[in-house]
Design a protein around this motif. Structure first.
Motif, PDB file in Angstrom:
ATOM      1  N   MET A 161     -60.853  34.282  -7.998  1.00 24.40           N
ATOM      2  CA  MET A 161     -59.784  34.792  -8.841  1.00 24.40           C
ATOM      3  C   MET A 161     -60.397  35.403 -10.074  1.00 24.40           C
ATOM      4  N   THR A 162     -59.796  36.442 -10.542  1.00 22.76           N
ATOM      5  CA  THR A 162     -60.241  37.071 -11.776  1.00 22.76           C
ATOM      6  C   THR A 162     -59.730  36.284 -12.972  1.00 22.76           C
ATOM      7  N   ASP A 163     -60.233  36.622 -14.143  1.00 29.09           N
ATOM      8  CA  ASP A 163     -59.782  35.954 -15.355  1.00 29.09           C
ATOM      9  C   ASP A 163     -58.317  36.266 -15.635  1.00 29.09           C
ATOM     10  N   TRP A 164     -57.630  35.328 -16.281  1.00 31.22           N
ATOM     11  CA  TRP A 164     -56.253  35.537 -16.699  1.00 31.22           C
ATOM     12  C   TRP A 164     -56.239  36.448 -17.920  1.00 31.22           C
ATOM     13  N   THR A 165     -55.243  37.295 -18.001  1.00 25.01           N
ATOM     14  CA  THR A 165     -55.089  38.126 -19.194  1.00 25.01           C
ATOM     15  C   THR A 165     -54.419  37.284 -20.283  1.00 25.01           C
ATOM     16  N   PRO A 166     -54.596  37.658 -21.547  1.00 26.85           N
ATOM     17  CA  PRO A 166     -53.917  36.926 -22.621  1.00 26.85           C
ATOM     18  C   PRO A 166     -52.394  36.889 -22.433  1.00 26.85           C
ATOM     19  N   GLU A 167     -51.820  37.966 -21.921  1.00 34.72           N
ATOM     20  CA  GLU A 167     -50.374  38.001 -21.689  1.00 34.72           C
ATOM     21  C   GLU A 167     -49.963  37.005 -20.601  1.00 34.72           C
ATOM     22  N   GLU A 168     -50.755  36.924 -19.534  1.00 39.13           N
ATOM     23  CA  GLU A 168     -50.454  35.978 -18.458  1.00 39.13           C
ATOM     24  C   GLU A 168     -50.555  34.538 -18.962  1.00 39.13           C
ATOM     25  N   LEU A 169     -51.602  34.245 -19.716  1.00 37.98           N
ATOM     26  CA  LEU A 169     -51.775  32.892 -20.256  1.00 37.98           C
ATOM     27  C   LEU A 169     -50.631  32.529 -21.195  1.00 37.98           C
ATOM     28  N   ARG A 170     -50.204  33.470 -22.009  1.00 41.41           N
ATOM     29  CA  ARG A 170     -49.093  33.222 -22.929  1.00 41.41           C
ATOM     30  C   ARG A 170     -47.814  32.940 -22.139  1.00 41.41           C
ATOM     31  N   ALA A 171     -47.562  33.722 -21.103  1.00 41.09           N
ATOM     32  CA  ALA A 171     -46.361  33.519 -20.283  1.00 41.09           C
ATOM     33  C   ALA A 171     -46.383  32.158 -19.590  1.00 41.09           C
ATOM     34  N   ILE A 172     -47.539  31.789 -19.057  1.00 36.34           N
ATOM     35  CA  ILE A 172     -47.665  30.503 -18.368  1.00 36.34           C
ATOM     36  C   ILE A 172     -47.515  29.350 -19.350  1.00 36.34           C
ATOM     37  N   SER A 173     -48.158  29.452 -20.517  1.00 32.34           N
ATOM     38  CA  SER A 173     -48.137  28.344 -21.473  1.00 32.34           C
ATOM     39  C   SER A 173     -46.780  28.137 -22.130  1.00 32.34           C
ATOM     40  N   THR A 174     -45.916  29.137 -22.102  1.00 32.45           N
ATOM     41  CA  THR A 174     -44.597  29.000 -22.725  1.00 32.45           C
ATOM     42  C   THR A 174     -43.494  28.692 -21.720  1.00 32.45           C
ATOM     43  N   THR A 175     -43.854  28.510 -20.466  1.00 28.82           N
ATOM     44  CA  THR A 175     -42.885  28.171 -19.419  1.00 28.82           C
ATOM     45  C   THR A 175     -42.975  26.683 -19.132  1.00 28.82           C
ATOM     46  N   ASP A 176     -41.829  26.013 -19.054  1.00 24.34           N
ATOM     47  CA  ASP A 176     -41.818  24.562 -18.850  1.00 24.34           C
ATOM     48  C   ASP A 176     -42.346  24.139 -17.488  1.00 24.34           C
ATOM     49  N   ASP A 177     -41.927  24.826 -16.441  1.00 27.90           N
ATOM     50  CA  ASP A 177     -42.357  24.458 -15.097  1.00 27.90           C
ATOM     51  C   ASP A 177     -42.200  25.661 -14.175  1.00 27.90           C
ATOM     52  N   PHE A 178     -42.811  25.540 -13.014  1.00 27.63           N
ATOM     53  CA  PHE A 178     -42.802  26.627 -12.039  1.00 27.63           C
ATOM     54  C   PHE A 178     -42.424  26.088 -10.669  1.00 27.63           C
ATOM     55  N   HIS A 179     -42.012  26.987  -9.810  1.00 23.49           N
ATOM     56  CA  HIS A 179     -41.888  26.694  -8.386  1.00 23.49           C
ATOM     57  C   HIS A 179     -42.852  27.638  -7.681  1.00 23.49           C
ATOM     58  N   ILE A 180     -43.693  27.090  -6.820  1.00 24.50           N
ATOM     59  CA  ILE A 180     -44.626  27.905  -6.053  1.00 24.50           C
ATOM     60  C   ILE A 180     -44.396  27.653  -4.573  1.00 24.50           C
ATOM     61  N   ALA A 181     -44.798  28.613  -3.760  1.00 22.17           N
ATOM     62  CA  ALA A 181     -44.687  28.465  -2.313  1.00 22.17           C
ATOM     63  C   ALA A 181     -45.973  28.984  -1.690  1.00 22.17           C
ATOM     64  N   PRO A 182     -46.766  28.091  -1.102  1.00 27.01           N
ATOM     65  CA  PRO A 182     -47.982  28.534  -0.436  1.00 27.01           C
ATOM     66  C   PRO A 182     -47.657  29.234   0.880  1.00 27.01           C
ATOM     67  N   TYR A 183     -48.576  30.065   1.331  1.00 29.21           N
ATOM     68  CA  TYR A 183     -48.403  30.682   2.650  1.00 29.21           C
ATOM     69  C   TYR A 183     -48.729  29.668   3.731  1.00 29.21           C
ATOM     70  N   ARG A 184     -48.035  29.777   4.834  1.00 26.81           N
ATOM     71  CA  ARG A 184     -48.314  28.913   5.990  1.00 26.81           C
ATOM     72  C   ARG A 184     -49.600  29.370   6.669  1.00 26.81           C
TER      73      ARG A 184
END
Length: 62
Positions: free
Chosen positions: A1-24
């Motif tokens: 994986m490449t490095d996270w951008t500052p914008e991505e890190l800010r978005a992730i750090s300000t979100t309480d929780d996530f829902h993810i779905a892995p591929y089968r």
């Protein structure tokens, strides 16, 4: 994986929780959604399944 951008890190750090779905195993079918918590530390993103190893579609490795 490449490095996270500052914008991505800010978005992730300000979100309480996530829902993810892995591929089968076929690589194209989306699996069951799992609720996760995340934290940003020193430019890295760390996640934990809300229900631990009991979360659907999540296999945690030691």
């Amino acid at each position: 994986m490449t490095d996270w951008t500052p914008e991505e890190l800010r978005a992730i750090s300000t979100t309480d929780d996530f829902h993810i779905a892995p591929y089968r195993a076929d690589g194209s079918t989306v699996g069951t959604l799992a609720w996760i918590w995340s934290v940003v530390v020193d430019g890295g993103v760390y996640v934990r399944a809300y229900n631990g190893t009991e979360s659907p579609g999540i296999r945690l490795r030691a």
